[in-house]
Design an enzyme around this catalytic site. Sequence first.
Site, PDB file in Angstrom:
ATOM      1  N   THR A 185      54.887 -29.948  42.676  1.00 32.78           N
ATOM      2  CA  THR A 185      54.456 -30.133  44.066  1.00 32.78           C
ATOM      3  C   THR A 185      55.508 -30.822  44.921  1.00 32.78           C
ATOM      4  O   THR A 185      56.129 -31.780  44.485  1.00 32.78           O
ATOM      5  CB  THR A 185      53.207 -31.044  44.050  1.00 32.78           C
ATOM      6  OG1 THR A 185      52.191 -30.366  43.348  1.00 32.78           O
ATOM      7  CG2 THR A 185      52.748 -31.414  45.437  1.00 32.78           C
ATOM      8  N   ARG A 213      40.146 -23.708  40.731  1.00 28.07           N
ATOM      9  CA  ARG A 213      40.478 -25.131  40.550  1.00 28.07           C
ATOM     10  C   ARG A 213      41.286 -25.641  41.748  1.00 28.07           C
ATOM     11  O   ARG A 213      42.214 -24.998  42.214  1.00 28.07           O
ATOM     12  CB  ARG A 213      41.276 -25.294  39.259  1.00 28.07           C
ATOM     13  CG  ARG A 213      41.722 -26.742  38.945  1.00 28.07           C
ATOM     14  CD  ARG A 213      43.101 -27.049  39.472  1.00 28.07           C
ATOM     15  NE  ARG A 213      43.621 -28.337  38.988  1.00 28.07           N
ATOM     16  CZ  ARG A 213      44.747 -28.886  39.408  1.00 28.07           C
ATOM     17  NH1 ARG A 213      45.476 -28.288  40.324  1.00 28.07           N
ATOM     18  NH2 ARG A 213      45.148 -30.037  38.916  1.00 28.07           N
ATOM     19  N   VAL A 214      40.902 -26.799  42.227  1.00 30.25           N
ATOM     20  CA  VAL A 214      41.644 -27.437  43.311  1.00 30.25           C
ATOM     21  C   VAL A 214      42.158 -28.776  42.789  1.00 30.25           C
ATOM     22  O   VAL A 214      41.414 -29.533  42.160  1.00 30.25           O
ATOM     23  CB  VAL A 214      40.738 -27.650  44.549  1.00 30.25           C
ATOM     24  CG1 VAL A 214      41.423 -28.518  45.593  1.00 30.25           C
ATOM     25  CG2 VAL A 214      40.348 -26.299  45.156  1.00 30.25           C
ATOM     26  N   GLY A 215      43.409 -29.044  43.045  1.00 30.12           N
ATOM     27  CA  GLY A 215      43.995 -30.310  42.592  1.00 30.12           C
ATOM     28  C   GLY A 215      43.951 -31.380  43.669  1.00 30.12           C
ATOM     29  O   GLY A 215      43.186 -31.297  44.639  1.00 30.12           O
ATOM     30  N   ASP A 216      44.787 -32.361  43.488  1.00 28.37           N
ATOM     31  CA  ASP A 216      44.825 -33.484  44.431  1.00 28.37           C
ATOM     32  C   ASP A 216      45.575 -33.156  45.721  1.00 28.37           C
ATOM     33  O   ASP A 216      45.321 -33.759  46.771  1.00 28.37           O
ATOM     34  CB  ASP A 216      45.537 -34.683  43.783  1.00 28.37           C
ATOM     35  CG  ASP A 216      46.968 -34.321  43.382  1.00 28.37           C
ATOM     36  OD1 ASP A 216      47.162 -33.264  42.752  1.00 28.37           O
ATOM     37  OD2 ASP A 216      47.898 -35.078  43.709  1.00 28.37           O
ATOM     38  N   THR A 236      52.424 -36.492  42.980  1.00 28.01           N
ATOM     39  CA  THR A 236      52.695 -35.266  42.242  1.00 28.01           C
ATOM     40  C   THR A 236      52.246 -35.514  40.803  1.00 28.01           C
ATOM     41  O   THR A 236      52.156 -36.657  40.369  1.00 28.01           O
ATOM     42  CB  THR A 236      54.196 -34.901  42.307  1.00 28.01           C
ATOM     43  OG1 THR A 236      54.432 -33.718  41.536  1.00 28.01           O
ATOM     44  CG2 THR A 236      55.080 -36.013  41.792  1.00 28.01           C
ATOM     45  N   GLY A 237      51.954 -34.438  40.098  1.00 28.87           N
ATOM     46  CA  GLY A 237      51.545 -34.606  38.713  1.00 28.87           C
ATOM     47  C   GLY A 237      50.138 -34.089  38.476  1.00 28.87           C
ATOM     48  O   GLY A 237      49.639 -33.254  39.231  1.00 28.87           O
ATOM     49  N   LEU A 238      49.530 -34.606  37.445  1.00 31.32           N
ATOM     50  CA  LEU A 238      48.223 -34.099  37.029  1.00 31.32           C
ATOM     51  C   LEU A 238      47.158 -34.510  38.046  1.00 31.32           C
ATOM     52  O   LEU A 238      46.692 -35.651  38.074  1.00 31.32           O
ATOM     53  CB  LEU A 238      47.895 -34.647  35.636  1.00 31.32           C
ATOM     54  CG  LEU A 238      46.649 -34.090  34.969  1.00 31.32           C
ATOM     55  CD1 LEU A 238      46.702 -32.567  34.838  1.00 31.32           C
ATOM     56  CD2 LEU A 238      46.462 -34.719  33.597  1.00 31.32           C
TER      57      LEU A 238
HETATM   58  C1  SD4 Z   1      47.982 -30.384  41.057  1.00 30.19           C
HETATM   59  N1  SD4 Z   1      49.285 -32.291  41.692  1.00 30.19           N
HETATM   60  O1  SD4 Z   1      47.551 -29.321  41.473  1.00 30.19           O
HETATM   61  C2  SD4 Z   1      49.304 -30.851  41.588  1.00 30.19           C
HETATM   62  C3  SD4 Z   1      50.361 -30.295  40.727  1.00 30.19           C
HETATM   63  C4  SD4 Z   1      51.596 -31.085  40.710  1.00 30.19           C
HETATM   64  O2  SD4 Z   1      53.403 -31.826  39.762  1.00 30.19           O
HETATM   65  O3  SD4 Z   1      51.862 -31.946  41.476  1.00 30.19           O
HETATM   66  N2  SD4 Z   1      52.412 -30.978  39.778  1.00 30.19           N
HETATM   67  O4  SD4 Z   1      47.410 -31.057  40.220  1.00 30.19           O
END
Ligand code: SD4
Length: 323
Positions: A185, A213-216, A236-238
């Site tokens: 991201t 699915r929707v992320g942050d 960024t990340g999970l």
């Molecule tokens: C998500 N945060 O959809 C995003 C993906 C991401 O580094 O940032 N990956 O969970």
Amino acid sequence: MISRKNFLKFTALGGLLPAKNWSSSLSPSSGGPEPNRPLVISTWNHGIPANEAAWDVLAKEGGALDAVEAGVRIPEADPDVRTVGYGGYPDRDGFVTLDACIMDEREQCGSVAALQHIKHPISVARKVKEESPHVMLVGEGALQFAVEQGFEKEDLLTEASRKDWKAWKEDADYRPEINIENHDTIGMLALDSRGNLSGACTTSGAAWKMHGRVGDSPLIGAGLFVDNEVGAAAATGLGEEVIRTCGSHLVVEQMRRGDHPETACRKAVRRIVEKNESVKDIQVGFIAVDKQGRFGGYSIQKGFSFAVCEAGRNRLVDAPYWD
Ligand code: SD4
């Protein structure tokens, strides 16, 4: 005269205190105060070309909002960036679904989630902010709105991403190990020459995610938060971990209490670490900028970097990490 909204904020805080308590353990990568000097900061090494585009706006005394939109459009359009926009990895059913949000210095925001077929979800998010009475549109409704606003429908699944998806389908082994080594991201924060802050965040989300699915990243407060009196943060990340902790909002609230941006990011990382028995397979990184132009980043694992452009000098910084 101080507005009613700002007066309430001011008094609720007991008056705005300057963020003074620099932590003595800050990394050398954390920024120092540069009053009235524009600054842009963004996640990962695709932040370097993105910062360049944002800087073009800031250097001409453009606004932070225009800068962050122009900046993140660069990786959105780049098919070689496989985690943002056109060319992003699809979900497990082969659909490229994009999440994005944007927030300005008046704390106005717009967001789209699970948007298909539009190369620049960040610009659709801005339209949601400016041309609709809402903050967030998702899926088919977001696409319908985008088309009504004149955005072109495109096929976003490139041959390279289709090939990787086909290869993944052979085992269909889903382990959301995000960005320990990948580039993900883009979250971008800018401070303009008028001292205003804005932010943008855009992604194709976790590769091979469940459809829907929707992320942050499109969630105000999770993937991005801006408070023009205090600072701005992006994640960024999970995404599931960032949502659980309202990560970017948490970072901004820590800055409100006086933390340096890097310290604020570290405290948000600590919150995630504390909520998990093990963070071995979890990567989350935050970036932050405060009103005085100080900046910082922090991640759970080694390997997170962010790009910083100040006084026209653009560089990649390795974030300090928890591990
Ligand atoms: C998500 N945060 O959809 C995003 C993906 C991401 O580094 O940032 N990956 O969970």
